[in-house]
Design a protein around this motif. Structure first.
Motif, mmCIF file in Angstrom:
data_model
loop_
_atom_site.group_PDB
_atom_site.id
_atom_site.type_symbol
_atom_site.label_atom_id
_atom_site.label_comp_id
_atom_site.label_asym_id
_atom_site.label_seq_id
_atom_site.Cartn_x
_atom_site.Cartn_y
_atom_site.Cartn_z
ATOM 1 N N ARG A 238 0.830 -1.195 0.000
ATOM 2 C CA ARG A 238 0.000 0.000 0.000
ATOM 3 C C ARG A 238 0.866 1.248 0.000
ATOM 4 O O ARG A 238 1.498 1.574 0.985
ATOM 5 N N THR A 239 0.859 1.921 -1.139
ATOM 6 C CA THR A 239 1.551 3.206 -1.255
ATOM 7 C C THR A 239 0.539 4.294 -1.602
ATOM 8 O O THR A 239 0.896 5.311 -2.163
ATOM 9 N N GLY A 240 -0.724 4.063 -1.259
ATOM 10 C CA GLY A 240 -1.777 4.991 -1.670
ATOM 11 C C GLY A 240 -2.291 4.602 -3.042
ATOM 12 O O GLY A 240 -2.113 3.469 -3.505
ATOM 13 N N GLY A 241 -2.911 5.575 -3.690
ATOM 14 C CA GLY A 241 -3.565 5.297 -4.968
ATOM 15 C C GLY A 241 -2.635 4.894 -6.089
ATOM 16 O O GLY A 241 -3.065 4.419 -7.144
ATOM 17 N N SER A 242 -1.330 5.073 -5.859
ATOM 18 C CA SER A 242 -0.336 4.709 -6.865
ATOM 19 C C SER A 242 -0.049 3.224 -6.887
ATOM 20 O O SER A 242 0.537 2.712 -7.842
ATOM 21 N N THR A 243 -0.440 2.526 -5.849
ATOM 22 C CA THR A 243 0.077 1.183 -5.582
ATOM 23 C C THR A 243 -0.178 0.213 -6.732
ATOM 24 O O THR A 243 0.610 -0.685 -6.986
ATOM 25 N N PHE A 244 -1.257 0.434 -7.468
ATOM 26 C CA PHE A 244 -1.632 -0.490 -8.546
ATOM 27 C C PHE A 244 -0.611 -0.488 -9.675
ATOM 28 O O PHE A 244 -0.454 -1.472 -10.388
ATOM 29 N N LEU A 245 0.091 0.639 -9.812
ATOM 30 C CA LEU A 245 1.110 0.712 -10.855
ATOM 31 C C LEU A 245 2.416 0.065 -10.419
ATOM 32 O O LEU A 245 3.293 -0.170 -11.249
ATOM 33 N N SER A 246 2.518 -0.249 -9.112
ATOM 34 C CA SER A 246 3.640 -1.096 -8.688
ATOM 35 C C SER A 246 3.256 -2.567 -8.766
ATOM 36 O O SER A 246 4.126 -3.422 -8.966
ATOM 37 N N TYR A 247 1.974 -2.867 -8.625
ATOM 38 C CA TYR A 247 1.554 -4.268 -8.798
ATOM 39 C C TYR A 247 1.897 -4.770 -10.208
ATOM 40 O O TYR A 247 2.270 -5.932 -10.387
ATOM 41 N N THR A 248 1.738 -3.927 -11.205
ATOM 42 C CA THR A 248 2.055 -4.360 -12.570
ATOM 43 C C THR A 248 3.530 -4.716 -12.693
ATOM 44 O O THR A 248 3.893 -5.695 -13.355
ATOM 45 N N LEU A 249 4.375 -3.906 -12.045
ATOM 46 C CA LEU A 249 5.816 -4.176 -12.071
ATOM 47 C C LEU A 249 6.124 -5.463 -11.323
ATOM 48 O O LEU A 249 6.888 -6.318 -11.811
ATOM 49 N N MET A 250 5.523 -5.619 -10.138
ATOM 50 C CA MET A 250 5.762 -6.838 -9.353
ATOM 51 C C MET A 250 5.259 -8.069 -10.107
ATOM 52 O O MET A 250 5.909 -9.121 -10.106
ATOM 53 N N ALA A 251 4.098 -7.923 -10.744
ATOM 54 C CA ALA A 251 3.544 -9.049 -11.498
ATOM 55 C C ALA A 251 4.469 -9.417 -12.656
ATOM 56 O O ALA A 251 4.729 -10.599 -12.914
ATOM 57 N N ALA A 252 4.979 -8.409 -13.359
ATOM 58 C CA ALA A 252 5.882 -8.676 -14.480
ATOM 59 C C ALA A 252 7.138 -9.398 -13.999
ATOM 60 O O ALA A 252 7.629 -10.327 -14.659
ATOM 61 N N MET A 253 7.649 -8.975 -12.847
ATOM 62 C CA MET A 253 8.838 -9.624 -12.295
ATOM 63 C C MET A 253 8.533 -11.075 -11.906
ATOM 64 O O MET A 253 9.317 -11.986 -12.199
ATOM 65 N N ALA A 254 7.399 -11.275 -11.247
ATOM 66 C CA ALA A 254 7.032 -12.635 -10.820
ATOM 67 C C ALA A 254 6.774 -13.533 -12.030
ATOM 68 O O ALA A 254 7.167 -14.708 -12.046
ATOM 69 N N LEU A 255 6.133 -12.975 -13.055
ATOM 70 C CA LEU A 255 5.877 -13.750 -14.272
ATOM 71 C C LEU A 255 7.196 -14.121 -14.943
ATOM 72 O O LEU A 255 7.390 -15.251 -15.397
ATOM 73 N N LYS A 256 8.106 -13.178 -14.997
ATOM 74 C CA LYS A 256 9.388 -13.419 -15.654
ATOM 75 C C LYS A 256 10.181 -14.506 -14.946
ATOM 76 O O LYS A 256 10.848 -15.340 -15.589
ATOM 77 N N GLU A 257 10.099 -14.485 -13.618
ATOM 78 C CA GLU A 257 10.856 -15.459 -12.833
ATOM 79 C C GLU A 257 10.152 -16.813 -12.724
ATOM 80 O O GLU A 257 10.636 -17.704 -12.036
ATOM 81 N N GLY A 258 8.975 -16.908 -13.330
ATOM 82 C CA GLY A 258 8.247 -18.171 -13.262
ATOM 83 C C GLY A 258 7.588 -18.417 -11.914
ATOM 84 O O GLY A 258 7.226 -19.548 -11.594
ATOM 85 N N LEU A 259 7.439 -17.362 -11.133
ATOM 86 C CA LEU A 259 6.803 -17.510 -9.822
ATOM 87 C C LEU A 259 5.292 -17.610 -9.951
ATOM 88 O O LEU A 259 4.611 -17.986 -9.009
ATOM 89 N N CYS A 260 4.769 -17.208 -11.091
ATOM 90 C CA CYS A 260 3.335 -17.320 -11.340
ATOM 91 C C CYS A 260 3.094 -17.322 -12.845
ATOM 92 O O CYS A 260 4.000 -17.005 -13.630
ATOM 93 N N GLU A 261 1.870 -17.685 -13.206
ATOM 94 C CA GLU A 261 1.498 -17.770 -14.624
ATOM 95 C C GLU A 261 0.459 -16.722 -15.006
ATOM 96 O O GLU A 261 0.459 -16.200 -16.115
ATOM 97 N N THR A 262 -0.467 -16.481 -14.089
ATOM 98 C CA THR A 262 -1.554 -15.547 -14.369
ATOM 99 C C THR A 262 -1.787 -14.675 -13.141
ATOM 100 O O THR A 262 -2.074 -15.182 -12.054
ATOM 101 N N ALA A 263 -1.633 -13.368 -13.335
ATOM 102 C CA ALA A 263 -1.750 -12.426 -12.223
ATOM 103 C C ALA A 263 -3.036 -11.624 -12.352
ATOM 104 O O ALA A 263 -3.351 -11.104 -13.423
ATOM 105 N N LEU A 264 -3.753 -11.547 -11.248
ATOM 106 C CA LEU A 264 -4.951 -10.715 -11.164
ATOM 107 C C LEU A 264 -4.644 -9.516 -10.281
ATOM 108 O O LEU A 264 -4.124 -9.674 -9.171
ATOM 109 N N ILE A 265 -4.971 -8.312 -10.767
ATOM 110 C CA ILE A 265 -4.807 -7.089 -9.988
ATOM 111 C C ILE A 265 -6.190 -6.445 -9.845
ATOM 112 O O ILE A 265 -6.886 -6.259 -10.844
#
Lengths: 146, 386
Positions: B84-111
């Motif tokens: 939670r970084t306030g209303g900006s936080t969703f734009l960090s979820y996309t970055l975190m999801a991309a990193m997790a997807l790249k590393e094979g930590l997940c296949e499908t991310a829901l935000i």
């Protein structure tokens, strides 16, 4: 820690918020100064936000400041409005929120010189407020903020 | 081109809105879940495909929101982020999801995001408690903090209330092209100036709406995205920067951390401000749009007021900004970040109807959290931008 505390109190006893409030309740405005980097710190902290030292000491600021930004909050009279809210850059460096008393809200200007004193906050609690500092009379009103 | 291997590695394959404006009788969770299921459906996926959940809900009623929504959807994620970084936080979820997807930590991310703040309480539901060194002066949170920034921008650069109002007028003009926008109808600079003053220099029309609303997006790896029904929208760059939490700790109220987040996100994407076809900025207040246009490099520092007053950001202008009507006229359910992403996706897919920016291939989304505190920039693009 690069800078061990001079007093050993940064891990023990009341924290900085409590100490600040105790001073305020006694009618005194105190800020912290870092012994390691010589810069001043506000709001009260355990660690210097400039250099990371824990060697912070309380001192009375000059009380002088300059209005950095201002807004008039247009709340209804039964909620105490309208009133001004300012950011003030203290002569020692730190910025704080405050209120300029004694003049009309729409005459509070950015760049205006002000002097701190302990007044009352919105709930009647003690807090630091500011009075306009008339440059013509400032020379005979030297001294620390009370 | 950038050396980042994250560039274009992940894509948004589903995006949906729910409960925009007023959603009486619906909880924040209901709204978030409706958006989530709709986003999955258009991606040709179901909850059974989701193995990573990112999101937050307003207030502190249930701070473990990502766990709650996952449970309600019957998902047992192997990667969860409830940052939670306030209303900006969703734009960090996309970055975190991309990193997790790249590393094979997940296949499908829901935000996800959802809020019923308008019909439940009629006001902003904030998770921020009053700050002890500001509370005695009774600033309106967060409006007064933004008003203070506006006052300083006016002082330093001669920005006027009319120029601030031009941001609201442009947002309304876009909203008038968007049937889903909550506030539609004529709005002039004079109307903005004459509306109720909240915290000077900001009137109620300089402040965002208080609405209900939710949104969700689904992300997966680019190679998988190409086999799904919707035209993929690729995450080309993302970066976050934080300068402070409380407004008294912001060094220069006319310069935000968007300078930093924007530069790094654009460097990752290998693009420059002139390359963008559409720009979605977190316009909680009119001063935000001016600050972010300057800080992200769309105009020089101090020129934001003149830039917006020229009509540049309105429909027909050189730089389409907040094409859904923004937080000022479309939707603002407490945290707006998701809505920058969904609008950019719709524009890049060519699905934006009357407000469609012709040939939009590259979009910038910018999120703001706290009181100009957290700044997060995303660069999104179509296949053509890879």
């Amino acid at each position: 820690m690069t800078h061990p505390p001079a007093t050993g109190t940064w891990t023990e006893g009341p924290g900085p918020d409590v100490i600040f409030a105790q001073h305020l309740a006694a009618g005194e405005f105190r800020i912290q100064r870092c012994a390691a980097c010589a810069r001043h710190v506000f709001y009260p902290r355990l660690v210097c936000n400039h250099c990371g030292s824990v060697d912070l000491h309380w001192q009375a600021p000059s009380g002088r400041g300059t209005v950095y930004a201002v807004s008039v909050v247009n709340r209804s009279a039964d909620k105490g409005g309208p009133y001004n809210v300012v950011l003030v850059d203290l002569a020692e460096g730190p910025r704080m929120m405050g209120r300029v008393d004694g003049i009309a809200n729409d005459t509070v200007r950015i760049g205006m010189s002000v002097r701190a004193r302990v007044g009352q906050g919105a709930g009647g609690e003690p807090c630091v407020v500011f009075d306009p500092l008339d440059p013509d009379v400032s020379t005979d009103r030297e001294g620390s903020a009370r | 081109m950038s050396g980042s291997s994250l560039r274009g590695h992940a894509a948004i394959v589903g995006a949906a809105l729910a409960g925009l404006g007023e959603a009486p009788g619906r909880s924040s969770e209901d709204i978030a879940i409706e958006a989530s299921v709709k986003a999955l459906a258009e991606a040709g996926l179901t909850t059974r495909h989701v193995d990573a959940v990112f999101g937050s809900l307003p207030g502190n009623a249930n701070p473990l929101s990502a766990l709650l929504i996952a449970e309600m959807l019957g998902i047992q994620p192997r990667f969860t982020d409830n940052n939670r970084t306030g209303g900006s936080t969703f734009l960090s979820y996309t970055l975190m999801a991309a990193m997790a997807l790249k590393e094979g930590l997940c296949e499908t991310a829901l935000i996800f995001y959802g809020s019923n703040q308008r019909t439940a309480s009629g006001k902003l539901v904030s998770s921020v408690k009053p700050f002890a060194y500001e509370a005695p002066y009774a600033p309106i949170f967060p409006a007064t903090s933004y008003a203070l920034a506006a006052s300083r921008h006016m002082h330093d650069y001669g920005t006027t209330r009319e120029q601030l109002a031009a941001v609201a007028v442009a947002a309304r003009a876009w909203a008038n092209l968007n049937p889903q926008a909550f506030m539609r109808g004529p709005l002039s600079v004079a109307d903005v100036l004459a509306s109720r003053m909240v915290s000077s220099p900001l009137t109620v029309r300089d402040c965002c709406l208080v609405t209900d609303g939710g949104a969700a997006i689904v992300m997966t790896r680019a190679d998988r995205a190409r086999h799904l029904p919707k035209k993929p929208v690729y995450l080309l760059g993302a970066a976050a920067a934080t300068t402070h939490m409380n407004i008294i700790a912001m060094a220069d109220l006319t310069r935000t951390a968007a300078v930093d987040s924007g530069q790094r996100a654009m460097a990752m994407a290998g693009v420059a401000p002139r390359d963008f076809d559409v720009v979605e900025l977190y316009d909680a207040f009119t001063i935000n749009t001016i600050l972010f246009l300057e800080d992200l490099g769309f105009c020089t520092k101090g020129e934001g007021g003149a830039f917006v007053a020229s009509g540049a950001i309105a429909p027909g202008g050189a730089l389409p900004v907040n094409t859904n009507g923004g937080g000022l006229s479309c939707v603002h359910p407490g945290m707006y970040g998701m809505f920058t992403l969904v609008e950019a996706v719709q524009q890049l897919r060519g699905e934006a109807g009357e407000r469609q920016v012709a040939g939009a291939e590259l979009a910038l989304c910018h999120g703001n959290g706290g009181v100009l505190s957290s700044q997060i920039t995303n660069v999104l693009g179509t296949e053509a931008t890879l």
